[in-house]
Write a protein that holds these residues in place. Structure first.
Motif, mmCIF file in Angstrom:
data_model
loop_
_atom_site.group_PDB
_atom_site.id
_atom_site.type_symbol
_atom_site.label_atom_id
_atom_site.label_comp_id
_atom_site.label_asym_id
_atom_site.label_seq_id
_atom_site.Cartn_x
_atom_site.Cartn_y
_atom_site.Cartn_z
ATOM 1 N N VAL A 130 0.838 -1.196 0.000
ATOM 2 C CA VAL A 130 0.000 0.000 0.000
ATOM 3 C C VAL A 130 0.875 1.250 0.000
ATOM 4 C CG1 VAL A 130 -1.662 1.345 1.340
ATOM 5 C CG2 VAL A 130 -1.966 -1.138 1.094
ATOM 6 N N GLY A 131 1.931 1.256 0.802
ATOM 7 C CA GLY A 131 2.850 2.391 0.829
ATOM 8 C C GLY A 131 3.504 2.629 -0.522
ATOM 9 N N MET A 132 3.877 1.549 -1.214
ATOM 10 C CA MET A 132 4.483 1.690 -2.530
ATOM 11 C C MET A 132 3.504 2.308 -3.517
ATOM 12 S SD MET A 132 6.362 -1.186 -4.925
ATOM 13 C CE MET A 132 4.898 -2.234 -5.023
ATOM 14 N N GLN A 133 2.244 1.882 -3.478
ATOM 15 C CA GLN A 133 1.238 2.456 -4.375
ATOM 16 C C GLN A 133 1.128 3.961 -4.144
ATOM 17 O OE1 GLN A 133 -0.011 0.557 -6.732
ATOM 18 N NE2 GLN A 133 0.916 -1.273 -5.846
ATOM 19 N N HIS A 134 1.064 4.360 -2.889
ATOM 20 C CA HIS A 134 0.918 5.785 -2.592
ATOM 21 C C HIS A 134 2.155 6.571 -2.996
ATOM 22 C CE1 HIS A 134 -2.334 4.766 0.645
ATOM 23 N NE2 HIS A 134 -2.831 4.783 -0.572
ATOM 24 N N ARG A 135 3.342 6.005 -2.816
ATOM 25 C CA ARG A 135 4.568 6.702 -3.237
ATOM 26 C C ARG A 135 4.578 6.935 -4.745
ATOM 27 N NH1 ARG A 135 6.800 3.263 0.536
ATOM 28 N NH2 ARG A 135 7.578 1.805 -1.038
ATOM 29 N N LEU A 136 3.969 6.051 -5.491
ATOM 30 C CA LEU A 136 3.934 6.167 -6.947
ATOM 31 C C LEU A 136 2.782 7.037 -7.434
ATOM 32 C CD1 LEU A 136 4.801 2.470 -7.790
ATOM 33 C CD2 LEU A 136 6.172 4.461 -8.445
ATOM 34 N N GLY A 137 2.021 7.604 -6.504
ATOM 35 C CA GLY A 137 0.948 8.502 -6.897
ATOM 36 C C GLY A 137 -0.395 7.835 -7.124
ATOM 37 N N PHE A 138 -0.521 6.579 -6.744
ATOM 38 C CA PHE A 138 -1.812 5.905 -6.844
ATOM 39 C C PHE A 138 -2.697 6.334 -5.685
ATOM 40 C CE2 PHE A 138 0.633 3.342 -9.665
ATOM 41 C CZ PHE A 138 -0.266 2.723 -10.519
ATOM 42 N N GLU A 139 -3.982 6.431 -5.945
ATOM 43 C CA GLU A 139 -4.958 6.795 -4.927
ATOM 44 C C GLU A 139 -5.860 5.603 -4.626
ATOM 45 O OE1 GLU A 139 -7.004 10.158 -6.497
ATOM 46 O OE2 GLU A 139 -5.325 11.526 -6.128
ATOM 47 N N HIS A 155 -10.487 -13.202 1.590
ATOM 48 C CA HIS A 155 -9.525 -12.098 1.683
ATOM 49 C C HIS A 155 -10.046 -10.869 0.956
ATOM 50 C CE1 HIS A 155 -6.542 -14.913 3.256
ATOM 51 N NE2 HIS A 155 -6.973 -15.755 2.331
ATOM 52 N N ASP A 156 -9.842 -9.712 1.589
ATOM 53 C CA ASP A 156 -10.181 -8.434 0.960
ATOM 54 C C ASP A 156 -9.103 -8.048 -0.042
ATOM 55 O OD1 ASP A 156 -12.272 -8.378 2.741
ATOM 56 O OD2 ASP A 156 -11.435 -6.776 3.993
ATOM 57 N N VAL A 157 -9.524 -7.345 -1.091
ATOM 58 C CA VAL A 157 -8.595 -6.811 -2.091
ATOM 59 C C VAL A 157 -8.826 -5.310 -2.216
ATOM 60 C CG1 VAL A 157 -7.943 -6.787 -4.523
ATOM 61 C CG2 VAL A 157 -8.411 -8.959 -3.393
ATOM 62 N N ALA A 158 -7.782 -4.534 -1.982
ATOM 63 C CA ALA A 158 -7.856 -3.078 -2.151
ATOM 64 C C ALA A 158 -7.384 -2.710 -3.557
ATOM 65 C CB ALA A 158 -6.999 -2.378 -1.108
ATOM 66 N N TRP A 159 -8.096 -1.771 -4.161
ATOM 67 C CA TRP A 159 -7.740 -1.300 -5.502
ATOM 68 C C TRP A 159 -7.194 0.121 -5.427
ATOM 69 C CZ3 TRP A 159 -7.611 -3.836 -10.104
ATOM 70 C CH2 TRP A 159 -8.131 -5.136 -10.112
ATOM 71 N N PHE A 160 -6.243 0.395 -6.317
ATOM 72 C CA PHE A 160 -5.597 1.694 -6.398
ATOM 73 C C PHE A 160 -5.607 2.163 -7.847
ATOM 74 C CE2 PHE A 160 -4.027 -0.659 -2.844
ATOM 75 C CZ PHE A 160 -4.031 0.263 -1.805
ATOM 76 N N GLU A 161 -5.684 3.477 -8.049
ATOM 77 C CA GLU A 161 -5.756 4.014 -9.408
ATOM 78 C C GLU A 161 -4.848 5.226 -9.558
ATOM 79 O OE1 GLU A 161 -9.847 5.042 -9.975
ATOM 80 O OE2 GLU A 161 -9.783 6.696 -8.519
ATOM 81 N N LYS A 162 -4.335 5.374 -10.774
ATOM 82 C CA LYS A 162 -3.492 6.526 -11.125
ATOM 83 C C LYS A 162 -3.886 6.958 -12.529
ATOM 84 C CE LYS A 162 1.384 7.866 -11.805
ATOM 85 N NZ LYS A 162 1.559 8.893 -10.744
ATOM 86 N N HIS A 163 -4.171 8.245 -12.703
ATOM 87 C CA HIS A 163 -4.588 8.765 -13.999
ATOM 88 C C HIS A 163 -3.451 9.616 -14.578
ATOM 89 C CE1 HIS A 163 -8.559 7.258 -13.125
ATOM 90 N NE2 HIS A 163 -8.483 7.850 -11.939
ATOM 91 N N VAL A 164 -3.141 9.374 -15.830
ATOM 92 C CA VAL A 164 -2.050 10.079 -16.498
ATOM 93 C C VAL A 164 -2.582 10.685 -17.795
ATOM 94 C CG1 VAL A 164 -0.235 8.645 -15.485
ATOM 95 C CG2 VAL A 164 -1.278 7.959 -17.647
ATOM 96 N N GLY A 165 -1.945 11.749 -18.253
ATOM 97 C CA GLY A 165 -2.399 12.397 -19.474
ATOM 98 C C GLY A 165 -3.682 13.170 -19.246
ATOM 99 N N GLY A 166 -4.277 13.651 -20.337
ATOM 100 C CA GLY A 166 -5.503 14.419 -20.250
ATOM 101 C C GLY A 166 -6.098 14.658 -21.621
ATOM 102 N N GLY A 167 -7.342 15.121 -21.627
ATOM 103 C CA GLY A 167 -8.009 15.398 -22.884
ATOM 104 C C GLY A 167 -8.460 14.132 -23.603
#
Length: 199
Positions: A130-139, A155-167
């Motif tokens: 989880v710490g690694m995901q946050h360091r890489l900018g995942f929310e 077992h629970d599974v947490a999901w993380f997302e990171k958005h790059v680019g735009g338009g």
């Protein structure tokens, strides 16, 4: 001082990568896979993935110690700009930033392809991942509660997302069609990061 190299995976790496992956299957809930694949099957996975997405290997002093890759997360056309990321390290090599650098390299290559939405999942609890995901900018993107059955428990599974680019997005370029010099330049940059951090 160790000498690191990040490079593109080859089908011939199948046995070495499968050996890294196997303990995650047999001893952990980090992956929900039950059976260790054959070396040949793992080589097929590398070929199939690398036909569309980056599949990276990290070597230390000539020995493969980790790998990272992306794959399509859903099949509908509207998900063409989405990918799920995974990273696995050889036992005993965690906590040194290797996985973070591998994923950062992977993310940059995915941006070069035109990917826009990156996802990763972590079987909980796993504060290091989880710490690694946050360091890489995942929310944080939510939790699938009791979604995987392994070793006699849910077992629970947490999901993380990171958005790059735009338009408005352009069609995603298959990874093998990117400029080879630009790919190698990116691999070299992150290889240098690993070697500098190991001093």
């Amino acid at each position: 001082m160790s000498k690191f190299i990040i490079r593109r995976a080859k089908a011939e790496d199948g046995a070495a990568l499968c050996a890294i992956y196997a303990p995650y299957i047999t001893d952990t809930t980090i992956t929900f896979e039950y059976e260790v694949p054959t070396d040949a099957a793992f080589s097929d996975r590398i070929r199939e993935t690398a036909a569309q997405f980056p599949y990276l290997v990290c070597e230390r002093d000539g020995e493969i110690i980790g790998y990272a890759y992306a794959h399509r997360i859903r099949e509908r056309a509207a998900y063409d700009w989405d990918a799920e990321l995974s990273v696995y390290l050889k036992q005993g090599t965690h906590g040194r930033g290797i996985g973070t650098v591998l994923l950062a390299c992977l993310i940059e290559l995915l941006e070069m392809q035109g990917l826009r939405h990156l996802y990763s999942c972590v079987t909980m609890p796993n504060p290091r991942s989880v710490g690694m995901q946050h360091r890489l900018g995942f929310e944080d993107a939510g939790v699938w509660h009791k979604s995987g059955w392994k070793f006699g428990a849910w077992h629970d599974v947490a999901w993380f997302e990171k958005h790059v680019g735009g338009g408005e997005p352009k069609p995603v370029v298959p990874f093998p069609e990117l400029d080879g010099d630009n790919i190698q330049k990116t691999l070299n940059i992150y290889t240098e990061k690993l070697n500098l951090e190991d001093k």
